[in-house]
Design a protein around this motif. Structure first.
Motif, PDB file in Angstrom:
ATOM      1  N   ARG A   4       0.843  -1.191   0.000  1.00  0.00           N
ATOM      2  CA  ARG A   4       0.000   0.000   0.000  1.00  0.00           C
ATOM      3  C   ARG A   4       0.879   1.241   0.000  1.00  0.00           C
ATOM      4  NH1 ARG A   4      -5.242  -0.967   3.889  1.00  0.00           N
ATOM      5  NH2 ARG A   4      -5.312  -3.238   3.765  1.00  0.00           N
ATOM      6  N   SER A   5       0.372   2.286  -0.616  1.00  0.00           N
ATOM      7  CA  SER A   5       1.093   3.551  -0.632  1.00  0.00           C
ATOM      8  C   SER A   5       0.885   4.296   0.673  1.00  0.00           C
ATOM      9  CB  SER A   5       0.605   4.415  -1.801  1.00  0.00           C
ATOM     10  OG  SER A   5      -0.738   4.823  -1.567  1.00  0.00           O
ATOM     11  N   VAL A   6       1.705   5.339   0.867  1.00  0.00           N
ATOM     12  CA  VAL A   6       1.566   6.158   2.068  1.00  0.00           C
ATOM     13  C   VAL A   6       0.162   6.752   2.152  1.00  0.00           C
ATOM     14  CG1 VAL A   6       2.353   8.276   3.181  1.00  0.00           C
ATOM     15  CG2 VAL A   6       4.027   6.678   2.242  1.00  0.00           C
ATOM     16  N   LYS A  50      -2.888   9.391  18.650  1.00  0.00           N
ATOM     17  CA  LYS A  50      -1.967   9.990  17.686  1.00  0.00           C
ATOM     18  C   LYS A  50      -2.750  10.633  16.549  1.00  0.00           C
ATOM     19  CE  LYS A  50       1.925   7.896  16.925  1.00  0.00           C
ATOM     20  NZ  LYS A  50       2.843   8.883  17.536  1.00  0.00           N
ATOM     21  N   SER A  51      -2.395  11.861  16.232  1.00  0.00           N
ATOM     22  CA  SER A  51      -3.103  12.605  15.183  1.00  0.00           C
ATOM     23  C   SER A  51      -2.771  12.042  13.805  1.00  0.00           C
ATOM     24  CB  SER A  51      -2.710  14.085  15.243  1.00  0.00           C
ATOM     25  OG  SER A  51      -1.344  14.244  14.889  1.00  0.00           O
ATOM     26  N   ILE A  52      -3.602  12.394  12.835  1.00  0.00           N
ATOM     27  CA  ILE A  52      -3.349  11.975  11.449  1.00  0.00           C
ATOM     28  C   ILE A  52      -2.005  12.517  10.982  1.00  0.00           C
ATOM     29  CG2 ILE A  52      -4.266  11.954   9.109  1.00  0.00           C
ATOM     30  CD1 ILE A  52      -6.114  10.618  11.127  1.00  0.00           C
ATOM     31  N   GLU A  53      -1.727  13.775  11.336  1.00  0.00           N
ATOM     32  CA  GLU A  53      -0.471  14.408  10.887  1.00  0.00           C
ATOM     33  C   GLU A  53       0.742  13.689  11.446  1.00  0.00           C
ATOM     34  OE1 GLU A  53      -3.835  16.908  10.390  1.00  0.00           O
ATOM     35  OE2 GLU A  53      -3.043  15.977  12.237  1.00  0.00           O
ATOM     36  N   ARG A  54       0.722  13.355  12.758  1.00  0.00           N
ATOM     37  CA  ARG A  54       1.859  12.655  13.365  1.00  0.00           C
ATOM     38  C   ARG A  54       2.015  11.252  12.780  1.00  0.00           C
ATOM     39  NH1 ARG A  54       6.038  14.003  15.157  1.00  0.00           N
ATOM     40  NH2 ARG A  54       6.166  12.433  16.807  1.00  0.00           N
ATOM     41  N   PHE A  55       0.900  10.595  12.502  1.00  0.00           N
ATOM     42  CA  PHE A  55       0.951   9.281  11.879  1.00  0.00           C
ATOM     43  C   PHE A  55       1.633   9.367  10.513  1.00  0.00           C
ATOM     44  CE2 PHE A  55      -0.996   6.157   8.990  1.00  0.00           C
ATOM     45  CZ  PHE A  55      -0.716   4.974   9.651  1.00  0.00           C
ATOM     46  N   MET A  56       1.277  10.382   9.751  1.00  0.00           N
ATOM     47  CA  MET A  56       1.877  10.557   8.424  1.00  0.00           C
ATOM     48  C   MET A  56       3.375  10.846   8.523  1.00  0.00           C
ATOM     49  SD  MET A  56      -0.238  10.019   6.033  1.00  0.00           S
ATOM     50  CE  MET A  56       0.613  10.816   4.664  1.00  0.00           C
ATOM     51  N   GLN A  57       3.768  11.662   9.483  1.00  0.00           N
ATOM     52  CA  GLN A  57       5.189  11.959   9.661  1.00  0.00           C
ATOM     53  C   GLN A  57       5.980  10.695   9.956  1.00  0.00           C
ATOM     54  OE1 GLN A  57       5.470  14.970  12.715  1.00  0.00           O
ATOM     55  NE2 GLN A  57       4.332  16.470  11.523  1.00  0.00           N
ATOM     56  N   ARG A  58       5.403   9.804  10.765  1.00  0.00           N
ATOM     57  CA  ARG A  58       6.098   8.570  11.121  1.00  0.00           C
ATOM     58  C   ARG A  58       6.289   7.662   9.906  1.00  0.00           C
ATOM     59  NH1 ARG A  58       5.588   6.386  16.246  1.00  0.00           N
ATOM     60  NH2 ARG A  58       6.669   4.561  15.370  1.00  0.00           N
ATOM     61  N   ILE A  59       5.226   7.443   9.145  1.00  0.00           N
ATOM     62  CA  ILE A  59       5.337   6.478   8.050  1.00  0.00           C
ATOM     63  C   ILE A  59       6.069   7.061   6.845  1.00  0.00           C
ATOM     64  CG2 ILE A  59       3.255   5.287   8.806  1.00  0.00           C
ATOM     65  CD1 ILE A  59       1.762   6.525   6.483  1.00  0.00           C
ATOM     66  N   ALA A  60       6.117   8.405   6.751  1.00  0.00           N
ATOM     67  CA  ALA A  60       6.818   9.038   5.632  1.00  0.00           C
ATOM     68  C   ALA A  60       8.310   9.189   5.908  1.00  0.00           C
ATOM     69  CB  ALA A  60       6.193  10.401   5.333  1.00  0.00           C
ATOM     70  N   ASN A  61       8.723   8.926   7.131  1.00  0.00           N
ATOM     71  CA  ASN A  61      10.138   9.033   7.487  1.00  0.00           C
ATOM     72  C   ASN A  61      10.937   7.999   6.700  1.00  0.00           C
ATOM     73  OD1 ASN A  61      12.691   8.767   8.872  1.00  0.00           O
ATOM     74  ND2 ASN A  61      11.761   9.825  10.596  1.00  0.00           N
ATOM     75  N   PRO A  62      12.025   8.406   6.032  1.00  0.00           N
ATOM     76  CA  PRO A  62      12.812   7.462   5.211  1.00  0.00           C
ATOM     77  C   PRO A  62      13.345   6.275   6.008  1.00  0.00           C
ATOM     78  CG  PRO A  62      13.427   9.734   4.735  1.00  0.00           C
ATOM     79  CD  PRO A  62      12.524   9.786   5.933  1.00  0.00           C
ATOM     80  N   SER A  63      13.550   6.459   7.321  1.00  0.00           N
ATOM     81  CA  SER A  63      14.092   5.366   8.139  1.00  0.00           C
ATOM     82  C   SER A  63      13.012   4.409   8.629  1.00  0.00           C
ATOM     83  CB  SER A  63      14.843   5.938   9.347  1.00  0.00           C
ATOM     84  OG  SER A  63      13.965   6.670  10.185  1.00  0.00           O
ATOM     85  N   ALA A  64      11.744   4.701   8.334  1.00  0.00           N
ATOM     86  CA  ALA A  64      10.648   3.845   8.788  1.00  0.00           C
ATOM     87  C   ALA A  64      10.711   2.493   8.084  1.00  0.00           C
ATOM     88  CB  ALA A  64       9.308   4.517   8.522  1.00  0.00           C
ATOM     89  N   SER A  65      10.420   1.437   8.826  1.00  0.00           N
ATOM     90  CA  SER A  65      10.478   0.085   8.253  1.00  0.00           C
ATOM     91  C   SER A  65       9.176  -0.678   8.504  1.00  0.00           C
ATOM     92  CB  SER A  65      11.661  -0.692   8.856  1.00  0.00           C
ATOM     93  OG  SER A  65      11.548  -0.752  10.274  1.00  0.00           O
ATOM     94  N   PHE A  66       8.063   0.052   8.524  1.00  0.00           N
ATOM     95  CA  PHE A  66       6.783  -0.585   8.789  1.00  0.00           C
ATOM     96  C   PHE A  66       6.294  -1.368   7.570  1.00  0.00           C
ATOM     97  CE2 PHE A  66       6.594   3.389  11.373  1.00  0.00           C
ATOM     98  CZ  PHE A  66       6.584   2.785  12.627  1.00  0.00           C
TER      99      PHE A  66
END
Length: 387
Positions: A4-6, A50-66
């Motif tokens: 799935r995309s971001v 957790k807000s929608i904005e904070r959730f997006m920041q987490r998954i959009a982080n290049p180091s994220a491995s979810f």
């Protein structure tokens, strides 16, 4: 991450966000109920989703491995318990471990705080989900697979966390960073301060403070009548002097419904001041039926007796202590912050207000008593509308 995309993950979390908000609210209430049973005086309990904005920041982080961020993030719902003293950390930690399923690989348990090589003044973090016995209950079934974070901190640990979040992370974690060395020293000072406050509290709990011998130590308040004043040290604008009760601990009549009723009739200004202070904080104080208020007076007599407030002189001295420096207001605020979402439904008359004040201010005495047998638990449930 999953195929799935971001944006698709964002849309999924938007659809699930209200469910997480409901889970967070229910979880906070559950933690408060469990803490009430443990019987520890808290600074406050808070929660957030957790807000929608904070959730997006987490998954959009290049180091994220979810691969599945909605299910892999343990902090979409979070509850934070802030305590006065470090001695209570272990007790609350054990309660969480007993009442929830703890995911240890993503947690910082109480035992980890004892690691001498750990950096900073860390607090306890538990990644949890509902225990099987609770997840199968009808009212919890919809949240059965959801995860959350429960943090347990002292006030000073909470201050450390809030401040260090503002600092540049890369410089902090450098092994030879001047900033890191300074923070290590500061974290040690905070730990010393937590231990120091606990030592002072242990000293106070041993009994009445000894008179000051002339040094800079703690001194016992002077005995004798206190000046009439408003709640929190504010000046009373009533006219004339109210009669005083002069029974001592060693003699005189004990507290009864009749003596309390007479006291409040002859101290109407004081009664109005406390009621106004509670209303300002947000308590729904209102007049009740004569029968209800009569029972409230009986419950107030019961809790005063359980709290070792044995005479009207003791009761006046207690109210004087609560008025000095706004201590009583702070106790009422502490209760309000802990039960803010429930309090609008509580049934509070003026006498119930004093009951709550005694309950919070004298908890160190009351927690050693059988509150069910003494009727204190039933009186508390009555105020909450549980009977």
């Amino acid at each position: 991450m999953d195929v799935r995309s971001v944006e698709e993950w964002k849309d999924l979390y938007i659809r699930e966000h209200s469910l997480y908000q409901g889970f967070t609210e229910r979880l906070e209430h559950l933690v408060q109920d469990l803490l009430e049973q443990v019987g520890i005086e808290l600074f406050h309990v808070e929660s957030r989703t957790k807000s929608i904005e904070r959730f997006m920041q987490r998954i959009a982080n290049p180091s994220a491995s979810f691969r599945d961020p909605v299910n892999e993030m343990y902090d979409l719902s979070g509850v934070r318990v802030v305590l006065y003293f470090a001695e209570d950390l272990e007790k609350i930690a054990r309660m969480v471990e007993e009442e929830f399923t703890v995911h240890k690989d993503f947690s910082v348990p109480y035992d980890a705080l004892q690691d001498p090589d750990a950096y900073g003044y860390r607090s306890i973090h538990y990644a949890v989900s509902l225990a099987p016995h609770r997840a199968t209950l009808r009212e919890w079934r919809r949240y059965g697979e959801m995860k959350a974070e429960i943090q347990i901190r002292t006030i000073l640990q909470n201050a450390w966390s809030a401040i260090t979040k503002k600092l540049p992370y890369d410089e902090v974690v450098q092994s030879k960073s001047l900033l890191k060395r300074k923070l290590l020293r500061m974290s040690a000072l905070l730990e010393e301060a937590d231990e120091g406050f606990l030592s002072v509290w242990d000293f106070v709990r041993q009994g009445p403070l000894p008179p000051d011998s002339g040094g800079a130590g703690l001194s016992q308040p002077p005995k004798g009548p206190k000046p009439s004043g408003g709640v929190g040290g504010e000046t009373s604008h009533g006219t004339g002097a109210s009669p005083r009760f002069t029974q001592s601990r060693s003699g005189g009549d004990g507290i009864s419904v009749q003596t309390l009723r007479l006291y409040f009739e002859t101290h109407a200004q004081k009664l109005r001041e406390w009621t106004a202070a509670a209303a300002e904080i947000g308590y729904p104080v209102s007049a009740r039926s004569e029968e209800y208020e009569g029972k409230s007076l009986e419950n107030l007599v019961a809790i005063l007796s359980a709290a070792d407030i044995a005479s009207m002189e003791d009761f006046e001295a207690f109210l004087g202590e609560m008025e000095d420096g706004g201590i009583g207001r702070q106790h009422l605020r502490t209760i309000f912050r802990s039960f803010e979402k429930e309090i609008p439904q509580w049934r509070i008359d003026t006498y119930s207000l004093f009951f709550l004040l005694v309950l919070n201010a004298k908890w160190d005495v009351l927690q050693k008593k059988d509150l069910v047998q003494l009727g204190i638990k039933g009186a508390t449930d009555r105020i909450k509308g549980a009977e």
